[in-house]
Design a protein around this motif. Structure first.
Motif, PDB file in Angstrom:
ATOM      1  N   UNK A 184      50.157  25.065  46.415  1.00 54.60           N
ATOM      2  CA  UNK A 184      50.818  26.276  45.966  1.00 54.60           C
ATOM      3  C   UNK A 184      51.018  26.188  44.450  1.00 54.60           C
ATOM      4  N   UNK A 185      50.405  27.146  43.709  1.00 54.46           N
ATOM      5  CA  UNK A 185      50.520  27.160  42.261  1.00 54.46           C
ATOM      6  C   UNK A 185      51.243  28.434  41.855  1.00 54.46           C
ATOM      7  N   UNK A 186      52.445  28.315  41.316  1.00 54.41           N
ATOM      8  CA  UNK A 186      53.236  29.453  40.851  1.00 54.41           C
ATOM      9  C   UNK A 186      53.321  30.545  41.920  1.00 54.41           C
ATOM     10  N   UNK A 187      53.518  30.120  43.163  1.00 48.72           N
ATOM     11  CA  UNK A 187      53.723  31.074  44.238  1.00 48.72           C
ATOM     12  C   UNK A 187      52.468  31.638  44.847  1.00 48.72           C
ATOM     13  N   UNK A 188      51.261  31.359  44.301  1.00 46.23           N
ATOM     14  CA  UNK A 188      50.014  31.867  44.863  1.00 46.23           C
ATOM     15  C   UNK A 188      49.253  30.712  45.505  1.00 46.23           C
ATOM     16  N   UNK A 189      48.753  30.938  46.707  1.00 39.79           N
ATOM     17  CA  UNK A 189      48.010  29.907  47.412  1.00 39.79           C
ATOM     18  C   UNK A 189      46.618  29.779  46.797  1.00 39.79           C
ATOM     19  N   UNK A 190      46.327  28.615  46.233  1.00 41.28           N
ATOM     20  CA  UNK A 190      45.054  28.374  45.551  1.00 41.28           C
ATOM     21  C   UNK A 190      44.307  27.283  46.295  1.00 41.28           C
ATOM     22  N   UNK A 191      43.034  27.520  46.559  1.00 41.10           N
ATOM     23  CA  UNK A 191      42.231  26.528  47.279  1.00 41.10           C
ATOM     24  C   UNK A 191      41.335  25.767  46.301  1.00 41.10           C
ATOM     25  N   UNK A 192      41.056  24.491  46.623  1.00 42.95           N
ATOM     26  CA  UNK A 192      40.435  23.609  45.614  1.00 42.95           C
ATOM     27  C   UNK A 192      38.957  23.847  45.367  1.00 42.95           C
ATOM     28  N   UNK A 193      38.204  24.326  46.352  1.00 45.95           N
ATOM     29  CA  UNK A 193      36.764  24.466  46.146  1.00 45.95           C
ATOM     30  C   UNK A 193      36.454  25.485  45.055  1.00 45.95           C
ATOM     31  N   UNK A 222      39.159  27.031  43.237  1.00 45.69           N
ATOM     32  CA  UNK A 222      40.242  27.117  42.273  1.00 45.69           C
ATOM     33  C   UNK A 222      40.810  28.517  42.188  1.00 45.69           C
ATOM     34  N   UNK A 223      40.719  29.271  43.295  1.00 41.54           N
ATOM     35  CA  UNK A 223      41.124  30.669  43.284  1.00 41.54           C
ATOM     36  C   UNK A 223      42.114  30.971  44.402  1.00 41.54           C
ATOM     37  N   UNK A 224      42.963  31.959  44.144  1.00 42.17           N
ATOM     38  CA  UNK A 224      43.758  32.550  45.202  1.00 42.17           C
ATOM     39  C   UNK A 224      42.938  33.656  45.850  1.00 42.17           C
ATOM     40  N   UNK A 225      43.457  34.233  46.928  1.00 42.79           N
ATOM     41  CA  UNK A 225      42.760  35.335  47.576  1.00 42.79           C
ATOM     42  C   UNK A 225      42.647  36.533  46.634  1.00 42.79           C
ATOM     43  N   UNK A 226      43.662  36.734  45.805  1.00 41.46           N
ATOM     44  CA  UNK A 226      43.616  37.828  44.837  1.00 41.46           C
ATOM     45  C   UNK A 226      42.524  37.586  43.799  1.00 41.46           C
ATOM     46  N   UNK A 227      42.363  36.319  43.357  1.00 40.80           N
ATOM     47  CA  UNK A 227      41.294  35.992  42.404  1.00 40.80           C
ATOM     48  C   UNK A 227      39.922  36.263  43.014  1.00 40.80           C
ATOM     49  N   UNK A 228      39.773  35.909  44.293  1.00 40.60           N
ATOM     50  CA  UNK A 228      38.489  36.091  44.970  1.00 40.60           C
ATOM     51  C   UNK A 228      38.148  37.562  45.157  1.00 40.60           C
ATOM     52  N   UNK A 229      39.149  38.445  45.060  1.00 41.71           N
ATOM     53  CA  UNK A 229      38.928  39.876  45.204  1.00 41.71           C
ATOM     54  C   UNK A 229      38.752  40.567  43.856  1.00 41.71           C
ATOM     55  N   UNK A 230      38.187  39.842  42.917  1.00 38.91           N
ATOM     56  CA  UNK A 230      37.837  40.407  41.608  1.00 38.91           C
ATOM     57  C   UNK A 230      36.327  40.318  41.449  1.00 38.91           C
ATOM     58  N   UNK A 231      35.708  41.422  41.046  1.00 36.22           N
ATOM     59  CA  UNK A 231      34.270  41.423  40.786  1.00 36.22           C
ATOM     60  C   UNK A 231      34.046  41.287  39.286  1.00 36.22           C
ATOM     61  N   UNK A 232      33.196  40.328  38.922  1.00 39.38           N
ATOM     62  CA  UNK A 232      32.860  40.115  37.516  1.00 39.38           C
ATOM     63  C   UNK A 232      31.345  40.038  37.394  1.00 39.38           C
TER      64      UNK A 232
END
Length: 422
Positions: A146-155, A157-167
């Motif tokens: 848990x990093x600053x309240x957001x669940x981040x996975x190690x493979x 390095x993203x939270x679910x919100x990060x994974x829902x960003x298109x770049x």
């Protein structure tokens, strides 16, 4: 008159350079707009790369003439499609492969019937972010933190919100339009090119200017896995590292002998041995075929890794190549011979790579032939890993997916063409 003869050409070149810079600046603005439209289409279209490509081409319509009627806009779209065949690269930087490793939801795979393609959940995102139990059930079972309240996975390095960003990173090959200045641009871009990007190098060698756009948007639908890059892990583990200065060339700058930096050919003996000028009907005529620029296609777009069945986005790329060839034929070019050459990376046995390069080249040549590529003959051959762009030593000591990504420029299909201008 003497002063004008000295200063006039220089002022003319500076004026043309200013016009070309203005055109390039305008093109960059339109390319940025098209990139945003592509990302918006991807955000509402499950991050599908083919959806992104179609939206990008539609966004380029103003750059290729625009139009006030359906016919005019259709013609502009056709021009954009033909010009961009092999001259644009669209990379999905996020979600990454590791994003799908961490946050894939098998239930959505079944619901969407995506087969082996994984799906990241977007629906009920606000609820999921506040429910650790739900988040822990998604994706793999690696260690969570848990990093600053957001669940981040190690493979990833993203939270679910990060994974829902298109770049997206879009590299557009812009062709200079102003006479003389295009040669100057090409000459100095070739000098500055450190050849660390095979696609940009190919654009520069063909006289085009690589224009790169980055765009980031929040996903509005569930991302479905297509062609993602790999950006693994937790970065530097929170420890900043100075990457150093970017690579620069050490070669001497070009010394232009003409105002447009065009090469000056050495005079040669035309032969013939006669004297005087030729008369009408007796002058020599240039016959035979001329080599045309090669077209290089990324096999990671055409095929899945280690496969030889064309993907939908691969067929779309070949359709653009076919349309471009038809347009050139309509403009007076004749394609007499076409050869499709397959290349692989150095991973695996040489015999297997040779066979894979042959079957991939055959798949491309069969598609071109069956879909109306305007050529009398279309041959194919495979060269395996015998002509690499990136040597295997340059990727040491990488293994696994990192090695595959490093050797990506070697996996390609080259379409060689020859013909004549009528």
């Amino acid at each position: 008159m003497l002063e004008f003869a000295v200063v006039g050409p220089l002022l003319t070149l500076l004026g043309l350079a200013s016009v070309q810079y203005g055109l390039l600046f305008n093109a960059k603005n339109l390319i940025n707009h098209a990139s945003f439209m592509a990302a918006r289409a991807g955000s509402t279209g499950n991050a599908r790369i083919d959806t992104v490509e179609r939206a990008y081409l539609r966004g380029l319509i103003p750059l290729y003439g625009g139009g006030r009627t359906l016919q005019e806009t259709t013609e502009s779209l056709a021009k954009a499609t033909a010009d961009m065949a092999g001259n644009v690269q669209i990379e999905m930087l996020n979600p990454t492969r590791e994003s799908f490793d961490d946050w894939n939801d098998p239930r959505l795979q079944t619901l969407f019937n995506t087969g082996a393609r994984r799906v990241i959940p977007h629906r009920h995102l606000a609820h999921n972010l506040n429910d650790r139990a739900v988040l822990e059930k998604l994706g793999n079972s690696r260690e969570l933190r848990n990093v600053q309240g957001s669940l981040v996975k190690p493979s990833s390095g993203q939270s679910l919100e990060d994974a829902n960003i298109i770049k997206l990173r879009i590299t557009h090959g812009y062709e200079p339009k102003v006479p003389l200045v295009g040669r100057v641009y090409a000459t100095f871009l070739k000098w500055l090119d450190v050849k660390d990007n095979a696609f940009e190098t190919r654009l520069i060698e063909s006289g085009r200017i690589p224009v790169v756009s980055h765009v980031t948007l929040q996903m509005q639908t569930d991302p479905i896995e297509t062609t993602q890059v790999s950006i693994p892990g937790m970065g530097n583990g929170g420890t900043p590292v100075d990457p150093g200065d970017p690579p620069v060339t050490t070669a001497e700058p070009p010394r232009c002998q003409t105002i447009s930096c065009s090469p000056m050919p050495e005079p040669t003996d035309p032969g013939g041995g006669g004297t005087g000028s030729c008369k009408e009907g007796t002058c020599p005529v240039c016959t035979g075929t001329l080599p045309l620029p090669d077209v290089e296609l990324d096999t990671d777009v055409l095929f899945n890794f280690n496969q030889s069945t064309l993907l939908p986005e691969g067929r779309a790329a070949l359709d653009r190549l076919i349309q471009s060839a038809k347009d050139r034929t309509a403009a007076g070019e004749v394609f007499s011979d076409v050869k499709v050459i397959g290349h692989t990376d150095q991973i695996g046995e040489a015999g297997v790579n040779q066979q894979l390069s042959v079957t991939r080249a055959k798949a491309v040549s069969d598609y071109l032939r069956s879909h109306g590529f305007p050529s009398q003959t279309i041959a194919h051959e495979g060269r395996g890993a015998t002509e690499p762009v990136v040597p295997l030593s340059a990727c040491s000591p990488r293994t696994g997916q990192a090695l595959i990504d490093c050797l990506q420029p070697n996996r390609r299909v080259v379409v060689q063409m020859s013909g004549a201008k009528t």
